[in-house]
Write an enzyme that holds these catalytic residues in place. Sequence first.
Site, short mmCIF file in Angstrom:
data_model
loop_
_atom_site.label_atom_id
_atom_site.label_comp_id
_atom_site.label_asym_id
_atom_site.label_seq_id
_atom_site.Cartn_x
_atom_site.Cartn_y
_atom_site.Cartn_z
N CYS A 113 34.39 39.05 48.12
CA CYS A 113 34.11 38.47 46.66
C CYS A 113 33.89 39.36 45.39
CB CYS A 113 33.30 37.23 46.71
SG CYS A 113 33.33 36.10 48.21
N CYS A 140 30.61 22.76 46.67
CA CYS A 140 31.40 23.91 47.18
C CYS A 140 32.47 24.30 46.25
CB CYS A 140 31.89 23.81 48.59
SG CYS A 140 30.90 22.92 50.03
N HIS A 160 37.61 29.90 42.87
CA HIS A 160 37.41 31.12 43.14
C HIS A 160 38.34 31.83 44.11
CE1 HIS A 160 34.96 34.24 44.78
NE2 HIS A 160 34.38 33.77 46.02
#
Lengths: 150, 390
Positions: B86, B206, B330
Amino acid sequence: MTRDNSVSRVDTIGDFIDPKLRPFIKLPESPSEKPHLIGSKCSSCGEYFFPRRAICPNCLKDEMPEDVLLGNKGKLYTYCIVKAAPLGFNAPYAIGYVDLPEGLRIFSPLAECDKEKLKINMDLELIVDKIREDEAGQAVYGYKFKPVSL
Amino acid sequence: MRTVYIIGVGMTMFGRFPESNVIELGRTAALNALRDACINKKDIQVAYAGHARTGQLYNRECGVGQSILWELGISGIPISSVGNFCSSGSTALREAWMAVGTGMYDVALAIGVEKLTGRTGKGRPLTSDGVELLTLMGFSPPIYFGNVATRHMADYGTTPEHLAMVAVKNRKNAGPNPRCQYKDPITIEEVLNSPVIVEPLTLLNCCPTTDGSAAAILCSKEVVNKYTRKPVEIAASALRSGPYEKCKDITTFGSDRLAALDAYETAGIGPEDLDFAEVHDCFTIAEIIHYEDFGFCKKGGGGRFIEEGISDMGGKLPVSPSGGLMSRGHPIGATGLAQVAEAVWQLRGVAENQVKGAKVAFTHCAGGFQDTIELGDVQSSAVTILKRGW
């Protein structure tokens, strides 16, 4: 309710264990024995590892740390209950981290997924049990920890 | 190291774009950054592209940066890929920062891109990268953070409501931001009552599955006046990997602590000097722990920090005014540069959800797990501190 998938016939259970997990699990050789996890211990600095390591990363001296059977009792460090399962796993199941007597904190599926029965620091013992199914629907076994009290 | 400035940033919209591909997304972000910097493409001397899943999902392990920039007529210069979980986008930025800071180049481009809607297994959590052993035992990122949450709740009295407050705050922040994937306000009850993924984490705890890209153009102090009178200074760009500790505490992330300390030291500031932060809220519990690991509050105080509104827009230290990963989405390799782009707009005073008078920004992203059964640490953590350069 979790179904009990324990295999009583100790002579065939090895065939069901995930091939990648087999090197870490010492199966009982008689009904009176218990399974153990196989770790390693550095002969130079005394550090324990699970799974075994090819070289001690702590001191770099021992390039063949010896295999040791780890204690098959542990304490629950933390856990969670899985409702959205990865492929091959049947939700709900519980999974967490277990503290072993050798000072290891390891990832492990748990044999109990009732939130009321799981408590941090509770005593657990190692069992060999079904953890998932492969693409053909065949049960795949691995190690798990279950509450001693149950 | 010479002082390095950001002179242009660009982003795509973040969301689900099944019709687009990685190259198109990257091209849009890079073009937006070139236009923002008012720079001729011939001035770009070196480029780094961050991406983490293009190999697994689209059979494109390498050459993503070259292919994107070829479309914009940028070729012949050194271009390379950076894969670092990430933190891939932030790592691309850091490579560009080092390339310019060390004096080898004057102008560099960093781009981050990811398209996650191509993945299979809808309704199942994204699997982690390269953790074969853990995965066959039933591991997934939400499981790790579920374990983190259980222990944090037990040790510090953090509640499901505290976690929900993070999601509610970040969704409220996303409201005015057109680039966010999710912008509609949500309530604490909605978060608590959304489907359970991994108890104690519900779906709205989430971050979602997202496509997107972001880019930044960096230059040295020597040439900055050629391009802008309002550059943003990179005061620090730190990158650390997970430290190995026996029986580590799961409620703190070692790589994050190391990266933050490194960044604070390089920038010569502390958490009290920050005007806002963009942190890696992949799961709500992660943001609560980041408050603690980055010294915004004391260990265990993360739940109270959100409850008291300190990280709200009107609070002492607004966290993720852009909407965070929770709402912006994301796309793994793009996130670090998206945070930087959003922070640059804040420092210029042109953000849609503006932190009044912001001069100092902190951005952080982190990810990846070691394939070990022992409790490890997050594999990579990147912290960037940005300051107004005028």
